[in-house]
Design a protein around this motif. Structure first.
Motif, short mmCIF file in Angstrom:
data_model
loop_
_atom_site.label_atom_id
_atom_site.label_comp_id
_atom_site.label_asym_id
_atom_site.label_seq_id
_atom_site.Cartn_x
_atom_site.Cartn_y
_atom_site.Cartn_z
N SER A 31 19.39 10.91 13.23
CA SER A 31 20.41 11.87 13.66
C SER A 31 19.74 12.96 14.49
O SER A 31 18.95 12.65 15.39
N SER A 32 20.01 14.21 14.21
CA SER A 32 19.47 15.32 14.98
C SER A 32 19.65 16.61 14.21
O SER A 32 20.58 16.74 13.40
N LYS A 65 26.65 14.17 15.32
CA LYS A 65 25.45 14.23 14.48
C LYS A 65 25.78 14.79 13.10
O LYS A 65 25.20 14.36 12.08
N CYS A 93 16.18 13.85 11.19
CA CYS A 93 16.83 14.75 12.15
C CYS A 93 15.79 15.46 13.00
O CYS A 93 15.32 16.55 12.66
N THR A 135 13.59 15.91 21.73
CA THR A 135 12.51 14.93 21.87
C THR A 135 12.44 14.49 23.33
O THR A 135 13.46 14.23 23.96
#
Length: 246
Positions: A145-146, A163, A188, A192
């Motif tokens: 996810s994030s 998310k 998460c 990036t």
């Protein structure tokens, strides 16, 4: 007193969605290095073919398609089982994003993002759980996810919503499936430096990307999660580079 040792991944079988680039591709290389066998899916056939060429047909099997299609996820699991006899891990990694205010993106872009990030994860998990229940020993589900799922920014409300949905899904799945020996881990990462980040609003070569996590950082975390003894559950792991502001 005995102490916990790392779990060998040698011979384990992993399926990874969104495996043609970024975190997904880095995870394939890392897990094969650890001895795993990996079934990979993505829409870009040429990228998957390159991974197979690099690592070998005995270690990687590709399935081309869109994670929004439930049948693609079933086919990915079937490819792993047909080649290696079982599935031990599903890494639900496929995702897309775009930066912009609530009115800045067109309907088709938002629909694709919601379906890919949330429903794509649901279909991947369902395909894996069906297989886990058909074999012995449980398994692992990793949802990539994030941090946006906990604290969305001002220009990513819909993306952050997808998310956040993954965060809720993973937490509920952990409570639903743990008694069956199925571990659910939510990973998460913060920003990036991938094609995803560039295509979603950052510019290639931008100084902003210098402070970002690298795909290999997240791939390492996925590997560490799987190398934990089966008696351990991580549940949630947030990642930030040392230069990023939380």
């Amino acid at each position: 007193m005995p102490y916990a040792t790392t779990r060998s991944l040698d011979g384990t079988v992993v399926a990874i969605t969104g495996a043609s680039a970024g975190i997904g591709a880095a995870s394939v290389y890392s897990l094969v290095d650890a001895g795993a066998r990996v079934a990979v899916s993505a829409r870009r056939e040429d990228r998957l073919a390159k991974i197979v060429s690099d690592l070998g047909e005995d270690k990687v099997v590709p399935v081309v398609g869109d994670v929004r299609d439930p049948g693609l996820n079933d086919a990915l699991v079937k490819a792993a089982v047909d080649k290696w006899g079982r599935l031990d891990t599903m890494v639900a990694n496929a995702g897309i994003g775009a930066y912009g205010g609530i009115l800045d993106l067109d309907d088709d872009t938002l629909t694709e993002m919601v379906e890919t990030n949330y429903l794509g994860t649901v279909w991947s998990v369902r395909s894996a759980v069906k297989q886990f229940r058909a074999q012995d020993g449980g398994g692992d589900i990793i949802v990539v996810s994030s941090v946006a799922g906990f604290r969305g920014g001002a220009d990513e409300a819909v993306y952050a919503g997808t998310k956040h949905a993954q965060v809720g899904l993973a937490g509920s799945l952990d409570r639903e499936l743990r008694a069956e020996g199925i571990r659910v881990t939510l990973i998460c990462p913060a920003g990036t430096a991938t094609e995803f980040a560039i295509g979603a609003g950052r510019t290639e070569g931008s100084p902003d990307l210098d402070a970002y996590l690298r795909p290999e950082d997240v791939a390492h975390t996925i590997r560490v999660v799987l190398e934990q003894p089966r008696s351990v559950r991580t549940t949630v792991w947030q990642l930030w580079s040392t230069e990023q502001q939380s």
